[in-house]
Design a protein around this motif. Structure first.
Motif, short mmCIF file in Angstrom:
data_model
loop_
_atom_site.label_atom_id
_atom_site.label_comp_id
_atom_site.label_asym_id
_atom_site.label_seq_id
_atom_site.Cartn_x
_atom_site.Cartn_y
_atom_site.Cartn_z
N ASP A 173 54.18 29.10 47.57
CA ASP A 173 53.30 29.83 48.51
C ASP A 173 52.08 28.95 49.09
N ALA A 174 51.80 29.32 50.56
CA ALA A 174 50.86 28.88 50.96
C ALA A 174 49.58 29.77 50.54
N LYS A 175 48.42 29.16 50.31
CA LYS A 175 47.31 30.00 49.69
C LYS A 175 46.29 30.34 50.86
N SER A 176 46.41 29.90 51.93
CA SER A 176 45.71 30.21 53.12
C SER A 176 45.69 31.65 53.43
N GLU A 177 46.79 32.53 53.15
CA GLU A 177 46.87 34.01 53.32
C GLU A 177 46.30 34.84 52.45
N ILE A 178 45.62 34.26 51.30
CA ILE A 178 45.30 35.09 50.29
C ILE A 178 44.03 35.62 50.66
N ARG A 179 43.99 36.84 50.22
CA ARG A 179 42.97 37.95 50.23
C ARG A 179 42.83 38.76 48.95
N PHE A 180 41.58 38.50 48.61
CA PHE A 180 41.36 39.14 47.23
C PHE A 180 40.59 40.51 47.35
N THR A 181 41.17 41.53 46.96
CA THR A 181 40.50 42.72 47.25
C THR A 181 39.66 43.47 46.03
N LEU A 182 38.62 44.20 46.41
CA LEU A 182 37.64 45.02 45.48
C LEU A 182 38.40 45.56 44.42
N ARG A 183 39.98 46.29 44.66
CA ARG A 183 40.48 46.91 43.70
C ARG A 183 40.88 45.67 42.55
N GLN A 184 41.46 44.86 43.04
CA GLN A 184 42.03 43.70 42.16
C GLN A 184 40.77 43.27 40.96
N GLY A 185 39.61 43.29 41.48
CA GLY A 185 38.39 42.84 41.05
C GLY A 185 38.02 43.85 40.06
N ILE A 186 38.42 45.14 40.46
CA ILE A 186 38.23 46.55 39.26
C ILE A 186 39.17 46.38 38.29
#
Length: 469
Positions: free
Chosen positions: A65-78
């Protein structure tokens, strides 16, 4: 034959992943929900297929997978914070061996829920993951619905693929999941792309929804009846003809009532007469014990801390002798009784910090889906986004209502719904950013061209004849 078919199907998924690594993510979703290693008896239990799929899913994403599309959300942080806190409470658990056993599957469910949104970079992937979750749970729901329709079922007597009172195979959990998936099934019947919504999809979806409604009847789970009521209230928000919907619902209930077994009415009657039911009576005592325990242990007691509870309560015993009915109260001592509520499960095991993170995780999801539902509703060229956000929100609300009466705070299926919400949130954010980028590019281009036009105009003015000036 069944064992061989399951084994060959799983191996086929692993082989397909060599060409399309995202298939390994779908394979883990399938294995995690259905648990084919528990259904089979020779071939499928021979290999740790769940762990293999888990590792392949991560490896396929890391390599392909290409990593340029990665978006890390607040809920993943929670979820990361919640996972870390669960690990900390494991260090001072009241029952280390039992806590370690529960930790073995909880950490994997949380880690995969954190990871899954990173792979959902397209609508097709998002829909495929949701479809696999729905159809895999549907394999259990449809088979159980058929057994119920053919006269099987009853409290504790509706048999599933696995004779294991855990995960989705627990009757109340299955009832909650079945009712919660109805909005998602409806979305596929109207907006799906993998299976375009034609008459065949609508016919299968309608039968699927009917099977979901049969699960609370077949299991005689009181939680399922409560979830049906919540679903009916939620649907009132989106239906156009509310009075027609209400009248139709009442008519449907009246038509179905004569076909319900007597045992179902007796079981549902305990919702209001809970003081005569030992299961319901002990829940109130457990919740009181858990609250007192959390006051003394604000950081929690680790997984399975309920094993330390012991309490006494009074249970009425009704005796009928001819025309005389007598009620005597019997003192009952109980211990090591499960929490029977996700809120008290998290409170007793993870303390007030863990409960705060768990509530924050779900509250933020409800807010995000509501925001998406309103933002994309009625937008030109956007027909599926708002209904999907609404469907996932309703699924989460039903799961939360069901979790009030059962300990499913770490249930993998519910965590997967959270992960799919995160995936939808990040995908639509990317869509909005992509739509905004051409507009900003045009504005920048227009801004750069203005000085050029001004310079050209001034040069033309200087070179013009005096008469023209």
């Amino acid at each position: 034959m069944l064992d061989a078919a399951l084994f060959l199907f799983v191996m086929a998924l692993f082989a397909l992943g060599l060409r399309r690594p995202f298939v390994w993510v779908l394979a883990y979703l399938y294995i995690d929900i259905l648990a084919p290693q528990k259904i089979g008896w020779t071939l499928t239990p021979m290999l740790p297929i769940s762990f293999i799929a888990f590792m392949l899913a991560f490896a396929g994403w890391a390599i392909a997978d290409a990593k340029s599309e990665i978006r890390f959300t607040l809920r993943q942080g929670i979820m990361i914070a919640f996972l870390g806190w669960c690990f900390l409470t494991l260090q001072w658990a009241d029952f280390p061996e039992d806590a370690a056993y529960k930790w073995e599957w909880v950490w994997r469910a949380l880690v995969f829920a954190i990871f899954l949104p990173l792979t959902l970079v397209t609508r097709l992937r998002l829909e495929l993951a949701l479809l696999v979750v729905t159809l895999t749970a549907g394999a259990i729901i449809i088979s159980s619905g058929l057994k119920t329709a053919l006269g099987g079922g009853g409290y504790g007597s509706l048999y599933f693929f696995v004779n294991d009172n855990s995960n989705i195979y627990e009757s109340s959990t299955l009832s909650t999941v079945a009712i919660g998936l109805i909005p998602v099934i409806w979305w596929f019947m109207n907006h799906g792309r993998v299976f375009p919504p034609d008459w065949r999809v609508k016919l299968f979806g309608s039968a699927f929804i009917f099977a979901c409604l049969l699960i609370p009847i077949g299991t005689e789970a009181r939680t399922g009846l409560v979830c049906i009521g919540v679903l009916a209230l939620l649907l009132l928000r989106d239906v156009k003809r509310r009075m027609t919907f209400i009248v139709g619902g009442i008519a449907l209930v009246l038509m179905a009532a004569p076909f319900l077994p007597t045992s179902y009415y007796e079981r549902m009657g305990l919702i209001t007469g809970h003081e005569q039911d030992q299961s319901a009576s002990t829940r109130l005592a457990v919740w009181q014990w858990t609250y007192d325990y959390a006051l003394e242990n604000p950081l929690g007691g680790g997984f399975d801390s309920y094993r330390g509870n012991k309490f006494e309560y009074r249970l009425p015993q009704v005796e009928e002798n001819g025309s005389t009915t007598t009620v005597e109260y019997k003192d009952v001592v109980d211990e090591a009784r499960a929490f029977h509520s996700s809120i008290f499960e998290v409170l007793g095991e993870q303390g007030w910090i863990g409960l705060f993170l768990w509530v924050w995780l779900h509250a933020s999801g409800l807010w995000q889906m509501e925001k998406l539902r309103r933002r994309w509703r009625g937008r030109e060229g956007a027909s599926w986004q708002s209904p999907l956000a609404s469907a996932l929100q309703m699924t989460q609300i039903i799961a939360l209502v069901g979790s009030l009466f059962q300990g499913i705070a770490y249930q993998p299926v519910i965590l997967l719904i959270i992960a799919l919400q995160c995936g939808l949130w990040t995908y639509l954010k990317r869509c909005e950013e992509a739509a905004a980028e051409p507009r900003s590019s045009r504005r920048r281009a227009a801004h750069r061209s203005e000085p050029q036009r001004a310079t050209s105009a001034s040069n033309a003015a200087r070179s013009a004849p005096a008469s023209e000036a």
